[in-house]
Write a protein that holds these residues in place. Sequence first.
Motif, mmCIF file in Angstrom:
data_model
loop_
_atom_site.group_PDB
_atom_site.id
_atom_site.type_symbol
_atom_site.label_atom_id
_atom_site.label_comp_id
_atom_site.label_asym_id
_atom_site.label_seq_id
_atom_site.Cartn_x
_atom_site.Cartn_y
_atom_site.Cartn_z
ATOM 1 N N PHE A 205 0.312 -7.958 6.658
ATOM 2 C CA PHE A 205 -0.592 -6.834 6.418
ATOM 3 C C PHE A 205 -1.706 -7.174 5.432
ATOM 4 C CE2 PHE A 205 3.271 -4.902 7.976
ATOM 5 C CZ PHE A 205 2.784 -3.947 8.855
ATOM 6 N N ALA A 206 -1.666 -8.386 4.863
ATOM 7 C CA ALA A 206 -2.632 -8.765 3.825
ATOM 8 C C ALA A 206 -4.072 -8.727 4.327
ATOM 9 C CB ALA A 206 -2.294 -10.138 3.275
ATOM 10 N N ASP A 207 -4.293 -8.987 5.600
ATOM 11 C CA ASP A 207 -5.654 -8.934 6.138
ATOM 12 C C ASP A 207 -6.152 -7.499 6.277
ATOM 13 O OD1 ASP A 207 -5.843 -11.668 6.309
ATOM 14 O OD2 ASP A 207 -5.245 -11.747 8.410
ATOM 15 N N ILE B 168 -1.864 -4.669 -2.221
ATOM 16 C CA ILE B 168 -0.433 -4.614 -1.932
ATOM 17 C C ILE B 168 0.267 -4.759 -3.274
ATOM 18 C CG2 ILE B 168 1.523 -5.735 -0.805
ATOM 19 C CD1 ILE B 168 -0.396 -6.685 1.375
ATOM 20 N N GLN B 169 0.939 -3.695 -3.704
ATOM 21 C CA GLN B 169 1.557 -3.697 -5.028
ATOM 22 C C GLN B 169 3.009 -3.234 -4.954
ATOM 23 O OE1 GLN B 169 0.103 -4.582 -8.084
ATOM 24 N NE2 GLN B 169 2.250 -4.501 -8.655
ATOM 25 N N PRO B 170 3.967 -4.162 -5.070
ATOM 26 C CA PRO B 170 5.376 -3.751 -5.110
ATOM 27 C C PRO B 170 5.722 -3.223 -6.508
ATOM 28 C CG PRO B 170 5.199 -6.122 -5.256
ATOM 29 C CD PRO B 170 3.804 -5.599 -5.096
ATOM 30 N N PHE B 171 6.763 -2.401 -6.611
ATOM 31 C CA PHE B 171 7.223 -1.940 -7.914
ATOM 32 C C PHE B 171 8.718 -1.678 -7.875
ATOM 33 C CE2 PHE B 171 5.820 1.801 -5.598
ATOM 34 C CZ PHE B 171 6.902 2.662 -5.728
ATOM 35 N N MET B 172 9.322 -1.759 -9.043
ATOM 36 C CA MET B 172 10.738 -1.447 -9.238
ATOM 37 C C MET B 172 10.819 -0.594 -10.489
ATOM 38 S SD MET B 172 14.017 -1.947 -8.388
ATOM 39 C CE MET B 172 14.269 -3.479 -7.547
ATOM 40 N N PHE C 271 13.143 0.734 -5.563
ATOM 41 C CA PHE C 271 12.119 -0.212 -5.126
ATOM 42 C C PHE C 271 11.152 0.473 -4.174
ATOM 43 C CE2 PHE C 271 10.327 -2.969 -1.931
ATOM 44 C CZ PHE C 271 9.658 -3.871 -2.739
ATOM 45 N N GLY C 272 9.913 0.086 -4.272
ATOM 46 C CA GLY C 272 8.899 0.571 -3.345
ATOM 47 C C GLY C 272 7.666 -0.288 -3.426
ATOM 48 N N PHE C 273 6.671 0.085 -2.665
ATOM 49 C CA PHE C 273 5.390 -0.605 -2.746
ATOM 50 C C PHE C 273 4.278 0.337 -2.327
ATOM 51 C CE2 PHE C 273 7.200 -1.699 1.399
ATOM 52 C CZ PHE C 273 6.187 -1.342 2.272
ATOM 53 N N VAL C 274 3.089 -0.021 -2.772
ATOM 54 C CA VAL C 274 1.875 0.723 -2.440
ATOM 55 C C VAL C 274 0.960 -0.250 -1.721
ATOM 56 C CG1 VAL C 274 -0.149 1.916 -3.373
ATOM 57 C CG2 VAL C 274 2.078 2.168 -4.485
#
Length: 93
Positions: free
Chosen positions: A35-37, A42-46, A51-54
Amino acid sequence: LALSRGSHYLENALRLAALAEIAYKDDPITGLMPFADHYRRIQPFMHEGTFGFVVSDTKNLVVALRGTDQVIDWLTNMSVAQVGGLGGKVHHG
């Protein structure tokens, strides 16, 4: 992502489903690489075991979280205080 019955309905629905599935992977960062393109951020978090990501592009912001499966997660979910974040207020738990 708009899920109205427009021309991109299926494409958006499939993208959201893929992002939701990635949240449960053992190595979600690798899963996000295709999905980087598309997404500029892309920001994961804990936080407290959750856990999740934005991910975001020029028009959309998607927040994906793993579901609740442990007691500590339910306790975190019960924290309903609003805190500042991402340009507005969000649910703390």
